[in-house]
Design an enzyme around this catalytic site. Structure first.
Site, PDB file in Angstrom:
ATOM      1  N   GLU A   6       0.823  -1.350  -0.084  1.00  0.00           N
ATOM      2  CA  GLU A   6      -0.070  -0.030  -0.056  1.00  0.00           C
ATOM      3  C   GLU A   6       0.803   1.307  -0.046  1.00  0.00           C
ATOM      4  OE1 GLU A   6      -2.689  -0.167   3.234  1.00  0.00           O
ATOM      5  OE2 GLU A   6      -3.615  -2.028   2.370  1.00  0.00           O
ATOM      6  N   PRO A   7       0.335   2.457  -0.127  1.00  0.00           N
ATOM      7  CA  PRO A   7       1.159   3.622  -0.489  1.00  0.00           C
ATOM      8  C   PRO A   7       1.853   4.088   0.814  1.00  0.00           C
ATOM      9  CG  PRO A   7      -1.080   4.020  -1.468  1.00  0.00           C
ATOM     10  CD  PRO A   7      -1.043   2.739  -0.780  1.00  0.00           C
ATOM     11  N   THR A  42       2.170  -5.426 -10.279  1.00  0.00           N
ATOM     12  CA  THR A  42       2.591  -5.767 -11.512  1.00  0.00           C
ATOM     13  C   THR A  42       1.545  -6.606 -12.268  1.00  0.00           C
ATOM     14  OG1 THR A  42       4.875  -5.977 -10.709  1.00  0.00           O
ATOM     15  CG2 THR A  42       4.633  -6.979 -12.846  1.00  0.00           C
ATOM     16  N   ILE A  62      32.843  -1.569 -19.096  1.00  0.00           N
ATOM     17  CA  ILE A  62      33.474  -2.018 -20.233  1.00  0.00           C
ATOM     18  C   ILE A  62      32.901  -1.214 -21.438  1.00  0.00           C
ATOM     19  CG2 ILE A  62      33.887  -4.249 -21.400  1.00  0.00           C
ATOM     20  CD1 ILE A  62      33.643  -5.799 -18.868  1.00  0.00           C
ATOM     21  N   HIS A  63      31.772  -0.989 -21.471  1.00  0.00           N
ATOM     22  CA  HIS A  63      31.330  -0.341 -22.756  1.00  0.00           C
ATOM     23  C   HIS A  63      31.575   1.144 -22.798  1.00  0.00           C
ATOM     24  CE1 HIS A  63      28.688  -3.677 -23.456  1.00  0.00           C
ATOM     25  NE2 HIS A  63      28.281  -3.221 -24.301  1.00  0.00           N
ATOM     26  N   GLY A  64      32.357   1.801 -21.835  1.00  0.00           N
ATOM     27  CA  GLY A  64      32.865   3.086 -21.445  1.00  0.00           C
ATOM     28  C   GLY A  64      31.639   3.988 -21.937  1.00  0.00           C
ATOM     29  N   GLU A  74      10.046  -8.000  -4.230  1.00  0.00           N
ATOM     30  CA  GLU A  74       9.717  -9.382  -3.223  1.00  0.00           C
ATOM     31  C   GLU A  74      10.555  -9.000  -1.876  1.00  0.00           C
ATOM     32  OE1 GLU A  74       7.329 -10.513  -4.592  1.00  0.00           O
ATOM     33  OE2 GLU A  74       7.581 -11.697  -6.478  1.00  0.00           O
TER      34      GLU A  74
END
Length: 401
Positions: free
Chosen positions: A131-132, A162, A353-355, A379
């Site tokens: 709940e909120p 969901t 790694i992808h920079g 969860e």
């Protein structure tokens, strides 16, 4: 088939199911996932494909039209699907938890009514605890059910559903004080109601409103919503199991298998991040050689692969423990905690790694970087897992002084 995250001792049927799912992921999910995710578009064609494969009934018993498979088979399928796009695994996970709760706790009439249609994917499930205002404190639920003849009248607001829009059956946890004395423990006055509704947004049945999708950082495509109950009338025969006051235990049983599922998602996303990182490291050149030839990058790849392998092993162990009929809250908590933390770290290393290109929406790793944080809170947060683990360890290792 990759070298990492292999599972020993699978049957021929399990291997065939996994091979089919992996093939589907490679052909139908990975090529379109990033484009759909950037548009926040519900992956209807992918969901239809999963329906055809029978995945919505994977763990539903054969007598109800399902495949009657184990939690391990299901978790390994989720791992494959999350490797393609984590949002798709969310679409089947909430459905699976509701089907599991029905199978374990439902009355015979409830099983006969819902499970065959859930196995076919014609009825799709969502479940609602949060709940909120309560966060991790489930005992603070304020939504209420009041008996009115052969019905209950439900009022309150729920959060973080969901599949809230696309589902047609929601398992909703509310407080029901009927038959429970004043001052009783809060978790003993909770009941799970099986609420049927029309898919969509707005008022989806009298007294029940799904306002719209919550706009999220990642985990897009799948709809995450609120649920508002305003004098929502539910027949008494839609109390899960037919008896009030058992809702908390029913939901916790569902969440326990859900934690294995979240661990499996973490494993799948981490595997994909590793695949992207090791591919890119062999294609990108600096200082006259592929960056994979630089020791700094090799160290990263070594750490990433070790984490992928360790998380997978813990997830498989937790699933097998539940399948054997044993209590697995310790193993599920450990697997969920480790897999989600390792997933975040492996994704970040692949991103590094992808920079600069990792920051570009053109590259898949950008999507994974936004998806991984959801696993840290879904969860039950990492802190909740550590509380569960700590309490269970003190039970197991009680000091005899």
């Amino acid at each position: 088939m990759s070298r990492l995250a292999q599972t020993a001792g699978l049957t021929d049927i399990q291997q065939e199911i996994l091979s089919t799912v992996r093939d589907f992921v490679d052909k139908e999910i990975i090529p379109v996932a990033t484009e759909l995710e950037h548009r926040d578009e519900y992956p209807q064609a992918i969901v239809d494909g999963l329906k055809e494969l029978g995945l919505f009934g994977l763990m539903i018993p054969e007598e109800y039209g399902g495949l009657g498979e184990s939690l391990l088979t299901y978790a390994l399928c989720v791992e494959e699907i999350a490797r393609g796009w984590m949002s798709v695994s969310g679409i089947i996970n909430t459905h699976f938890i509701v089907a599991y709760m029905l199978k374990q706790h439902g009355t015979q009439e409830q099983k006969d009514h819902f499970l065959p249609r859930m196995a076919a994917g014609d009825v799709r499930g969502a479940f609602s605890m949060s709940e909120p205002g309560l966060g991790s404190d489930v005992s603070a639920i304020t939504s209420k059910a009041v008996r009115a003849g052969d019905e209950y009248v439900l009022n309150g607001q729920k959060m973080w559903l969901t599949n809230g829009g696309t589902s047609s059956l929601v398992a909703v946890l509310v407080r029901s004080d009927e038959g429970h004395p004043e001052g009783a423990a809060p978790h003993k006055s909770m009941t799970t109601f099986l609420v049927e509704k029309e898919p969509g947004f707005g008022e989806v049945r009298p007294g029940l409103t799904i306002p719209g999708k919550i706009d999220k950082m990642g985990y897009k495509g799948v709809d995450t919503t609120e649920l508002i109950m305003d004098d929502l009338r539910i027949p008494a025969n839609r109390v899960l199991g037919g008896v009030t006051g058992r809702g908390f235990y029913q939901m916790m049983d569902g969440v326990e298998v859900g934690r294995v599922n979240v661990a499996a998602r973490g494993c799948g996303v981490a595997q994909r991040a590793f695949e992207l990182g090791i591919q890119y490291a062999q294609q990108r050149h600096t200082f006259g050689k592929a960056i994979a030839q630089h020791q700094a990058i090799q160290f990263k790849l070594a750490e990433m692969a070790t984490k992928v392998e360790a998380a997978h092993a813990m997830m498989v162990n937790a699933a097998r423990k539940k399948d054997s009929g044993e209590r697995n809250d310790l193993e599920a908590g450990m697997a969920k905690y480790l897999a989600s933390e390792y997933c975040k770290e492996v994704v970040e290393d692949a991103f590094r790694i992808h920079g600069g290109y990792g920051f570009s929406k053109e590259y898949e790793i950008e999507r994974l970087y936004r998806e991984a944080p959801m696993l840290l809170i879904g969860e039950g947060t990492a802190e909740i897992q550590k509380m569960i683990i700590g309490r269970r360890l003190l039970e197991e290792y009680r000091f005899q002084g």
